[in-house]
Each structure stands twice: as structure tokens, then as C-alpha cells.
Design a protein around this motif. Structure first.
Motif, PDB file in Angstrom:
ATOM      1  N   ARG A 383       0.834  -1.202   0.000  1.00 16.48           N
ATOM      2  CA  ARG A 383       0.000   0.000   0.000  1.00 16.48           C
ATOM      3  C   ARG A 383       0.870   1.254   0.000  1.00 16.48           C
ATOM      4  O   ARG A 383       1.849   1.338   0.740  1.00 16.48           O
ATOM      5  CB  ARG A 383      -0.914   0.016   1.225  1.00 16.48           C
ATOM      6  CG  ARG A 383      -1.915  -1.129   1.267  1.00 16.48           C
ATOM      7  CD  ARG A 383      -2.922  -0.919   2.388  1.00 16.48           C
ATOM      8  NE  ARG A 383      -2.258  -0.685   3.655  1.00 16.48           N
ATOM      9  CZ  ARG A 383      -2.716   0.120   4.606  1.00 16.48           C
ATOM     10  NH1 ARG A 383      -3.828   0.817   4.412  1.00 16.48           N
ATOM     11  NH2 ARG A 383      -2.072   0.275   5.746  1.00 16.48           N
ATOM     12  N   GLY A 384       0.482   2.228  -0.793  1.00 22.31           N
ATOM     13  CA  GLY A 384       1.260   3.457  -0.899  1.00 22.31           C
ATOM     14  C   GLY A 384       1.254   4.303   0.352  1.00 22.31           C
ATOM     15  O   GLY A 384       2.135   5.153   0.532  1.00 22.31           O
ATOM     16  N   THR A 385       0.285   4.069   1.241  1.00 25.03           N
ATOM     17  CA  THR A 385       0.243   4.838   2.485  1.00 25.03           C
ATOM     18  C   THR A 385       1.310   4.377   3.476  1.00 25.03           C
ATOM     19  O   THR A 385       1.661   5.122   4.389  1.00 25.03           O
ATOM     20  CB  THR A 385      -1.137   4.723   3.149  1.00 25.03           C
ATOM     21  OG1 THR A 385      -1.462   3.337   3.321  1.00 25.03           O
ATOM     22  CG2 THR A 385      -2.202   5.386   2.287  1.00 25.03           C
ATOM     23  N   PHE A 386       1.814   3.140   3.315  1.00 23.50           N
ATOM     24  CA  PHE A 386       2.791   2.622   4.262  1.00 23.50           C
ATOM     25  C   PHE A 386       4.072   3.446   4.177  1.00 23.50           C
ATOM     26  O   PHE A 386       4.676   3.583   3.120  1.00 23.50           O
ATOM     27  CB  PHE A 386       3.089   1.152   3.968  1.00 23.50           C
ATOM     28  CG  PHE A 386       3.999   0.510   4.983  1.00 23.50           C
ATOM     29  CD1 PHE A 386       3.539   0.230   6.253  1.00 23.50           C
ATOM     30  CD2 PHE A 386       5.312   0.214   4.678  1.00 23.50           C
ATOM     31  CE1 PHE A 386       4.358  -0.354   7.204  1.00 23.50           C
ATOM     32  CE2 PHE A 386       6.151  -0.365   5.612  1.00 23.50           C
ATOM     33  CZ  PHE A 386       5.671  -0.646   6.880  1.00 23.50           C
ATOM     34  N   ASP A 387       4.484   3.998   5.316  1.00 24.63           N
ATOM     35  CA  ASP A 387       5.673   4.848   5.416  1.00 24.63           C
ATOM     36  C   ASP A 387       5.600   6.084   4.510  1.00 24.63           C
ATOM     37  O   ASP A 387       6.623   6.705   4.215  1.00 24.63           O
ATOM     38  CB  ASP A 387       6.947   4.057   5.091  1.00 24.63           C
ATOM     39  CG  ASP A 387       7.493   3.328   6.307  1.00 24.63           C
ATOM     40  OD1 ASP A 387       7.239   3.795   7.433  1.00 24.63           O
ATOM     41  OD2 ASP A 387       8.169   2.305   6.141  1.00 24.63           O
ATOM     42  N   GLY A 388       4.403   6.426   4.056  1.00 21.57           N
ATOM     43  CA  GLY A 388       4.272   7.608   3.201  1.00 21.57           C
ATOM     44  C   GLY A 388       4.963   7.459   1.857  1.00 21.57           C
ATOM     45  O   GLY A 388       5.396   8.457   1.265  1.00 21.57           O
ATOM     46  N   VAL A 402       2.861   2.835  -8.673  1.00 13.02           N
ATOM     47  CA  VAL A 402       2.034   1.627  -8.744  1.00 13.02           C
ATOM     48  C   VAL A 402       2.031   0.972  -7.374  1.00 13.02           C
ATOM     49  O   VAL A 402       3.096   0.762  -6.769  1.00 13.02           O
ATOM     50  CB  VAL A 402       2.576   0.655  -9.808  1.00 13.02           C
ATOM     51  CG1 VAL A 402       1.738  -0.624  -9.835  1.00 13.02           C
ATOM     52  CG2 VAL A 402       2.585   1.316 -11.181  1.00 13.02           C
ATOM     53  N   GLU A 403       0.849   0.625  -6.877  1.00 13.01           N
ATOM     54  CA  GLU A 403       0.737  -0.005  -5.566  1.00 13.01           C
ATOM     55  C   GLU A 403      -0.245  -1.164  -5.627  1.00 13.01           C
ATOM     56  O   GLU A 403      -0.764  -1.499  -6.707  1.00 13.01           O
ATOM     57  CB  GLU A 403       0.316   1.013  -4.519  1.00 13.01           C
ATOM     58  CG  GLU A 403      -0.994   1.712  -4.823  1.00 13.01           C
ATOM     59  CD  GLU A 403      -1.323   2.763  -3.779  1.00 13.01           C
ATOM     60  OE1 GLU A 403      -1.402   2.385  -2.591  1.00 13.01           O
ATOM     61  OE2 GLU A 403      -1.507   3.932  -4.147  1.00 13.01           O
ATOM     62  N   GLU A 404      -0.518  -1.770  -4.491  1.00 15.31           N
ATOM     63  CA  GLU A 404      -1.293  -3.009  -4.448  1.00 15.31           C
ATOM     64  C   GLU A 404      -2.644  -2.901  -5.148  1.00 15.31           C
ATOM     65  O   GLU A 404      -3.065  -3.828  -5.848  1.00 15.31           O
ATOM     66  CB  GLU A 404      -1.484  -3.431  -2.988  1.00 15.31           C
ATOM     67  CG  GLU A 404      -2.197  -4.758  -2.818  1.00 15.31           C
ATOM     68  CD  GLU A 404      -2.328  -5.160  -1.357  1.00 15.31           C
ATOM     69  OE1 GLU A 404      -3.117  -6.069  -1.060  1.00 15.31           O
ATOM     70  OE2 GLU A 404      -1.642  -4.561  -0.509  1.00 15.31           O
ATOM     71  N   PRO A 410      -3.726 -10.403  -9.057  1.00 13.96           N
ATOM     72  CA  PRO A 410      -2.428 -10.955  -8.627  1.00 13.96           C
ATOM     73  C   PRO A 410      -2.557 -12.438  -8.299  1.00 13.96           C
ATOM     74  O   PRO A 410      -3.605 -12.902  -7.845  1.00 13.96           O
ATOM     75  CB  PRO A 410      -2.093 -10.125  -7.389  1.00 13.96           C
ATOM     76  CG  PRO A 410      -3.408  -9.651  -6.874  1.00 13.96           C
ATOM     77  CD  PRO A 410      -4.270  -9.440  -8.084  1.00 13.96           C
ATOM     78  N   SER A 411      -1.478 -13.176  -8.511  1.00 13.40           N
ATOM     79  CA  SER A 411      -1.507 -14.607  -8.250  1.00 13.40           C
ATOM     80  C   SER A 411      -1.474 -14.919  -6.765  1.00 13.40           C
ATOM     81  O   SER A 411      -1.941 -15.975  -6.336  1.00 13.40           O
ATOM     82  CB  SER A 411      -0.316 -15.283  -8.939  1.00 13.40           C
ATOM     83  OG  SER A 411       0.913 -14.806  -8.386  1.00 13.40           O
ATOM     84  N   PHE A 412      -0.935 -13.986  -5.974  1.00 11.48           N
ATOM     85  CA  PHE A 412      -0.787 -14.242  -4.545  1.00 11.48           C
ATOM     86  C   PHE A 412      -0.621 -12.907  -3.826  1.00 11.48           C
ATOM     87  O   PHE A 412       0.085 -12.014  -4.311  1.00 11.48           O
ATOM     88  CB  PHE A 412       0.436 -15.131  -4.290  1.00 11.48           C
ATOM     89  CG  PHE A 412       0.609 -15.544  -2.858  1.00 11.48           C
ATOM     90  CD1 PHE A 412      -0.035 -16.661  -2.361  1.00 11.48           C
ATOM     91  CD2 PHE A 412       1.424 -14.810  -2.000  1.00 11.48           C
ATOM     92  CE1 PHE A 412       0.137 -17.051  -1.033  1.00 11.48           C
ATOM     93  CE2 PHE A 412       1.595 -15.187  -0.676  1.00 11.48           C
ATOM     94  CZ  PHE A 412       0.948 -16.315  -0.191  1.00 11.48           C
ATOM     95  N   GLY A 417       1.651  -7.261   0.643  1.00  8.98           N
ATOM     96  CA  GLY A 417       1.346  -6.901  -0.735  1.00  8.98           C
ATOM     97  C   GLY A 417       1.400  -8.095  -1.663  1.00  8.98           C
ATOM     98  O   GLY A 417       1.365  -9.257  -1.233  1.00  8.98           O
ATOM     99  N   VAL A 418       1.497  -7.818  -2.960  1.00  4.38           N
ATOM    100  CA  VAL A 418       1.470  -8.880  -3.966  1.00  4.38           C
ATOM    101  C   VAL A 418       2.818  -9.585  -4.010  1.00  4.38           C
ATOM    102  O   VAL A 418       3.844  -9.045  -3.588  1.00  4.38           O
ATOM    103  CB  VAL A 418       1.126  -8.314  -5.353  1.00  4.38           C
ATOM    104  CG1 VAL A 418      -0.197  -7.567  -5.324  1.00  4.38           C
ATOM    105  CG2 VAL A 418       2.229  -7.404  -5.875  1.00  4.38           C
ATOM    106  N   ALA A 419       2.803 -10.798  -4.526  1.00  4.30           N
ATOM    107  CA  ALA A 419       4.029 -11.586  -4.636  1.00  4.30           C
ATOM    108  C   ALA A 419       4.989 -10.931  -5.621  1.00  4.30           C
ATOM    109  O   ALA A 419       4.589 -10.197  -6.538  1.00  4.30           O
ATOM    110  CB  ALA A 419       3.695 -13.003  -5.084  1.00  4.30           C
ATOM    111  N   ASP A 420       6.275 -11.234  -5.441  1.00  6.39           N
ATOM    112  CA  ASP A 420       7.307 -10.623  -6.287  1.00  6.39           C
ATOM    113  C   ASP A 420       7.077 -10.907  -7.764  1.00  6.39           C
ATOM    114  O   ASP A 420       7.356 -10.058  -8.623  1.00  6.39           O
ATOM    115  CB  ASP A 420       8.689 -11.124  -5.876  1.00  6.39           C
ATOM    116  CG  ASP A 420       9.167 -10.536  -4.552  1.00  6.39           C
ATOM    117  OD1 ASP A 420       8.451  -9.678  -3.995  1.00  6.39           O
ATOM    118  OD2 ASP A 420      10.247 -10.938  -4.077  1.00  6.39           O
TER     119      ASP A 420
END
Length: 654
Positions: A383-388, A402-404, A410-412, A417-420
């Protein structure tokens, strides 16, 4: 029981003031915290105490620890003592007040017990009491609670702590109304107890205390509650208020001298580090991709001697590119990796640049390349809000974040967040579109899978995802990076793209040194035919994440303006090599084998680091050379702090 004894107490002022009946809850709270701290310290010593500390180490841990626990108890008892001494008799005797005290006591006991349990797991991960990391994580409860629920039996532990808190409060309760106490007796007792509380608080040894050459002993002798509150209060530190400083003219002169290079020309006044970096404006604009890999420290790589290797795909890639083998992370969180690898800014104590920067322009690799005509994007799985992160990225010159929520299927997904693999697929999709549009691009990719609770999609690697351990998460991250580069090599932009893989920080903090250098060891791997123009090689130049920006721009080879604190590891003279480091509230500089650590209270300590044995030993009597290293460190941090305060870390016109 009430009777003539209490009637006597009410009727006269004792010759020696003694705490009256009302203060028993405060006394029980203080005594309980001291007892809990001692028991917790014994458990931590048994589980994590350093080998060979001996009887002297054990005695120091518990003696200094008692001071820390008394200070914690003093702070905790201060408000109850004032309340119970000053409220009128009718309140103290009322049923609602007894119920109120029971609820408050239950909450206090629950918090204390839960804190002790939580700190065990924190110490297991970081070899430290609650500190600034605990404060940072607590500010983002969604991710942290999700992580805790996935990793531990969180709700049963919470229920157990609540039950214990209520039980302890019930056992410590007063079953009868408090007797009336004359005001003069209460004030006399307050006058006697107040100085004792103040003395206990004033005798606090710090958080953590600094009495040993072994960092873990210092941490064991501290208090988690006290350390947490201190970290919370000191989140926004001014360097000049707490750390060693130099006269302004000397600080700027030293900083400019350390940032000078054959390719740089200073363009500002004596109190400016703005420089023009030479390059060929006719050179084609190479694409740049920086992968900031979560917790992927050197300790996992076969290329750095790990047997068996957890990174077989990256080990193969390391033989194809430029592998920098003596690089150190600036800090221990992703935001520290970002400010270093993307903004080339020193790790000031307190908040990182990512968290403290204003919405105004911020100097960064993205802003520098965007000024040269590049499209810029940051691809993140969380999430883009994490740690600003989103706010900082837009201020730092990224066109797109780009964020979650931007991943359709997403596959996972886990709590972070989403898998690598989904992250890399999204990044490649954007790169293809920009290349097709004929635009040079700069892409930053920040991975999240190599993080507790260590979950990842099944059937990617042989290991069972249900095992949930760091080694398996590293193997999955390695697999995802290998797949990414296999696909990138088939893209038309591969030939004219500089790829940089760098860990944001090491996996965890461990070891006895006050600033655990070994925990900061990370790789920088440069890939792509545009960057590796000769034979692949290993490069042993000392550096840190600050050096990613100038090194990447040096590989692009075009001119730019800089206020960056890093060095070009391929072009700048090796004689000026250094690494700036941060741990908790300590900041340091590593130059060759000399390590100078600057701490709160304007303290400085000096160490020798052995890169081969990776050991750190204290310097008994610092020499002139050690003092010079410390003054150089103070100059860089002091100048960086001043630039933050004045908002001058972005070049004019950018």
C-alpha cells in the motif's frame, strides 16, 4: 482493617511520613513493573545472552537493568501517586472509584504483560529492546497486525495477556473503601515520595544504556517500555541539538572536500554542495532500472560464500555482471534503503527522509532523470500509504506510482502486498509500453516477499510455503528475480538498459558491536550489456546504498546536477571511499577499517573493523586519525540535517 490505628493516623501527622493506604495501588504497580522487568530480563538473558559474558556481564545486566526498571516504575507511578494523593476522601471511598482503579489496573497490567511478551519476539528478530523500529511499525497497524496474525498465535496471546492482566489487578485490588486521610498527611506523604520518584526517573541509564562494549549486553540491561517511549519522543531529532557538531564553516568545508571528485564542479557558495557532474550530452539516454530487494543481504548469497546457497539464480547473474562486494546498507528499514539508494541522502537519526520530507521537490535519481527527458515510475507491491511511500515518490519526481490496488488479478497476496512475480510482471508491462512509445524510462521496483510471515505462491520452488521460514522466502525471491531477468533479456530494451539490484537492508540485526556493521552487509549487482561493457567482475570498493545514484548516473554517462552524498563507485578515487550507517539513534561512518559512531549526548566511540573476519573491536585510545574520521562524519550529518531544515536538498531549477 479500619479501627483505632487508622483513627490515630487520621488524627496526627506521623513523625516520619509513611505512605498512606491510598497509595498502595501505585506502590503495587511500581513493584510489579520492577518484578516483571527482572523476570523478563532473566528470560532474555537465558535465550539471547552473549556467550562468554561471564559473571561480570551478568551482574552488570541486572544492576543496570534495575536502574532502568526503577525509572520505568517511577514514570508509571507518577500519575497514580498524584491522583491518589489529591482526590477528596469522598471520591476515594466511593464504589465507582474502586471500579475505576480496577479497570485502570487491569489495563496497566495487560499492557505491561503484553509488552513483555511482544518484546521477546522483537528481541528474537532484532537483538534489541523496543526502539525506533517498534515505533515505526506501530504507526502502520494494518500491516503489522496482519503480520503478527500470520506469524504468531496472536489472538490467543492477546487473550492470555488480558486474562493475566485482569487476574493481577484482581489479586492486587483493595476490597474495602479507602479510609479518610487528612490532607496534611497526604501532602506530607507526597512531599516524601515525590523526590524519590524524581530520583528514580533521573537515574535512568538511557535507552539502551551504554556501559558495555557489547551491544547485546547494553540492550539486555535496558527497559523496553522506557525505550519505546524515548524513541517515540525523539522521532524528530535535530542533529545540532543532540550530536557532535562543528563550526558551520568547518562543517561545510569538510563536507565539500569529501564530496569533491574529478568529474564534479561546485556551482554554489561555500555553504552549498550543489555540483555539476560532467558527462557527454550526446550520449543516448540509457534506460535505468533499480530493483530494491527486500532484506536480501550478503549472508544468503553463494556468491558471498553461503553454503548451501539460497540464491542460485542470482549467483549465476553475479557471474554475468558487476558485483560490488563491500557495500553496506545505510539502515535497517526499507525507508532507509529508499533514501539511500534512490535519493543518496545520509541516514540521519530520527525519521528517514522518506517520512519527514515535505510535498515540495526532493532531489532523487527519479527527479534527475526526469529532468533529462525520462519517464519515471515506482512499482511497489504494498500500500502506498505505508511509510508515506506514495507521497514521497510523487515529491521525488516519479510520474507514476504503482501499488497493491493497481494489480487486477495478482496470483498471490499477503499482508505486505502482492508476490514478487506479480510485481515484476507489472513492471515489465510498463517498460514495454514506454519502450514502444519511444521514451527512455527509469523504473524502481521494490519487492516485499522476503518478509515475515514469509509466505509465497506454491509450486514455484521445491520448498513448502507452509513452512514459513526466511530461507524459503529468500529462495522464492531469488526465483522471482531470476525469472524477471530471463524475461527481460528477451525484451527489445534489454540492450540499452542499466539494471541495478541492491538490497534495501540486511535480513536482521545481530551481533555485539554497538553499530552492527556485519548486519548491514548487502550486495550491489549491475547487469545489462549497456553497463557491463567488458568482462564481468567483482569490485571490492567500499561503499553504501548512497552510492547507487551516482554510480547509475555515471553508467548513463550524461551530465547532471547533484546534491547527492554518494560517490560513483566506478569513477571516483578509491581513496575517498566510505559508508555512512545508522542503527537506532546512532550514526556512524566506516572508512577503510576505521569506524566512528556518533550518539545522542554528543558522544563518540571508535572501533576497528576487520572486513575479512567481519569483527569489530573497540579502540582503547583514539588517535588523531580517528578524530578526523569522526569530524568528517559529523560534518556530513550536520550538513545533511541543515539541508533538510532549510529545504535545500533539491538543486535549483529542479
Amino acid at each position: 482493617p479500619e479501627g483505632r490505628g487508622f483513627e490515630s493516623l487520621r488524627a496526627r501527622k506521623p513523625l516520619i511520613p509513611f505512605p498512606h493506604h491510598r497509595l498502595r495501588p501505585a506502590a503495587r504497580l511500581a513493584a510489579g513493573l520492577v518484578l516483571l522487568g527482572t523476570v523478563q530480563r532473566a528470560v532474555l538473558w537465558a535465550c539471547f545472552g552473549p556467550r562468554g559474558a561471564g559473571a561480570a556481564g551478568l551482574a552488570g545486566v541486572f544492576a543496570i537493568g534495575l536502574r532502568a526498571d526503577l525509572a520505568t516504575a517511577g514514570w508509571a507511578a507518577l500519575i497514580p501517586v498524584l491522583w491518589l494523593s489529591l482526590i477528596p476522601d469522598r471520591w476515594a471511598a466511593a464504589r465507582w472509584h474502586r471500579r475505576f482503579m480496577f479497570v485502570v489496573g487491569s489495563l496497566a497490567a495487560t499492557v505491561a504483560v503484553f509488552g513483555a511478551v511482544a518484546e521477546y519476539f522483537f528481541f528474537e528478530e532484532f537483538d534489541a529492546r523496543f526502539n525506533v523500529l517498534a515505533v515505526d511499525y506501530l504507526l502502520y497497524p494494518a500491516e503489522i497486525l496482519g503480520d503478527l496474525r500470520a506469524e504468531y498465535p496472536f489472538f490467543p496471546l492477546v487473550a492470555l495477556c488480558v486474562g493475566l492482566g485482569i487476574l493481577l489487578a484482581w489479586l492486587a485490588r483493595d476490597t474495602r473503601p479507602a479510609p479518610g486521610i487528612p490532607v496534611r498527611v497526604r501532602l506530607a506523604d507526597l512531599a516524601a515520595i515525590g523526590p524519590a520518584l524524581v530520583l528514580a526517573i533521573a537515574a535512568a541509564p538511557g535507552a539502551p544504556p551504554r556501559w558495555s562494549a557489547d551491544r547485546v549486553l547494553d540492550e539486555l540491561s535496558g527497559s523496553g517500555l522506557y525505550g519505546f517511549v524515548q524513541a517515540l519522543v525523539t522521532r524528530d531529532l535535530r542533529w545540532a541539538d543532540h550530536y557532535r557538531t562543528l563550526p558551520p564553516a568547518e562543517a561545510w568545508t569538510r563536507a565539500r572536500r569529501q564530496l569533491a571528485s574529478p568529474s564534479a564542479t561546485f556551482t554554489g557558495g561555500q555553504q552549498s554542495i550543489e555540483r555539476a557532474i560532467t558527462g557527454d550530452p550526446a550520449r543516448p539516454r540509457l534506460n535505468v532500472v533499480v530493483v530494491l530487494a527486500e532484506s536480501l543481504g550478503c549472508e544468503f548469497w553463494g556468491a558471498f560464500g553461503r553454503t548451501p546457497s539460497l540464491t542460485p539464480r542470482l549467483d549465476v547473474l553475479a557471474r554475468e555482471g558487476l558485483l560490488f562486494t563491500r557495500i553496506y546498507a545505510c539502515g535497517e528499514r526499507t525507508v532507509r534503503g529508499m533514501e539511500g539508494a534512490l535519493a543518496s541522502f545520509p541516514p540521519l537519526p530520527g525519521e528517514s527522509l522518506i517520512r519527514r520530507s515535505s510535498p515540495g521537490p526532493v532531489a532523487s535519481l527519479a527527479r534527475t532523470l526526469r529532468a533529462d527527458g525520462y519517464a519515471t515510475e515506482l512499482v511497489y507491491g504494498g500500500r502506498g500509504t505505508f511509510d508515506g511511500m506514495r507521497t514521497w515518490a510523487l515529491a521525488a519526481g516519479y510520474d507514476r506510482f504503482v501499488e497493491e490496488r493497481d494489480y487486477a488479478h495478482p496470483s498471490f497476496v499477503n499482508v505486505w502486498g502482492v508476490a514478487d512475480e506479480d510485481l515484476f510482471a507489472k513492471a515489465l508491462e510498463a517498460m514495454r509500453a514506454l519502450h514502444a512509445a519511444g521514451r527512455p524510462f527509469f523504473s524502481t521496483i521494490i519487492t516485499v516477499s522476503n518478509h515475515k510471515p514469509y509466505t509465497y505462491p506454491p509450486d514455484r520452488i521445491r520448498e513448502n510455503p507452509q513452512d514459513r521460514n526466511r530461507g524459503n522466502a529468500v529462495k522464492y525471491s531469488d526465483w522471482a528475480l531470476g525469472e524477471f531477468f530471463d524475461r527481460a533479456k528477451r525484451e527489445p530494451f534489454w540492450a540499452n538498459t542499466v539494471f541495478v539490484v541492491v538490497a534495501d537492508h540486511g535480513a536482521r540485526v545481530y551481533g555485539s558491536p554497538r553499530l552492527p556493521v556485519r548486519s548491514h552487509e548487502i550486495p550491489i549487482l549491475v547487469l545489462g550489456p549497456a553497463a557491463v561493457r567488458g568482462a564481468p567482475r567483482r569490485i571490492g570498493t567500499l561503499g553504501s546504498t548512497l552510492d547507487v545514484v551516482p554510480t547509475a548516473l555515471g553508467l548513463v554517462g550524461r551530465p547532471y546536477r547533484s546534491v547527492f552524498f554518494g560517490r560513483d563507485l566506478l569513477r571516483d578515487p578509491a581513496a575517498g571511499a566510505r559508508a555512512l550507517l545508522n542503527h537506532n539513534r546512532d550514526s556512524g561512518i566506516l572508512r577503510d577499517r576505521s569506524l566512528a559512531i556518533l550518539g545522542i549526548g554528543r558522544t563518540a566511540s571508535f572501533w576497528r573493523y576487520d572486513p575479512a573476519g567481519r569483527g569489530v573491536t573497540p579502540v582503547g585510545t583514539p588517535g588523531p586519525a580517528d578524530s578526523e574520521v569522526a569530524r568528517d562524519a559529523a560534518a556530513l550529518f550536520q550538513v545533511a540535517d541543515e539541508m533538510v531544515l532549510k529545504g535545500t536538498w533539491c538543486p535549483a531549477g529542479r
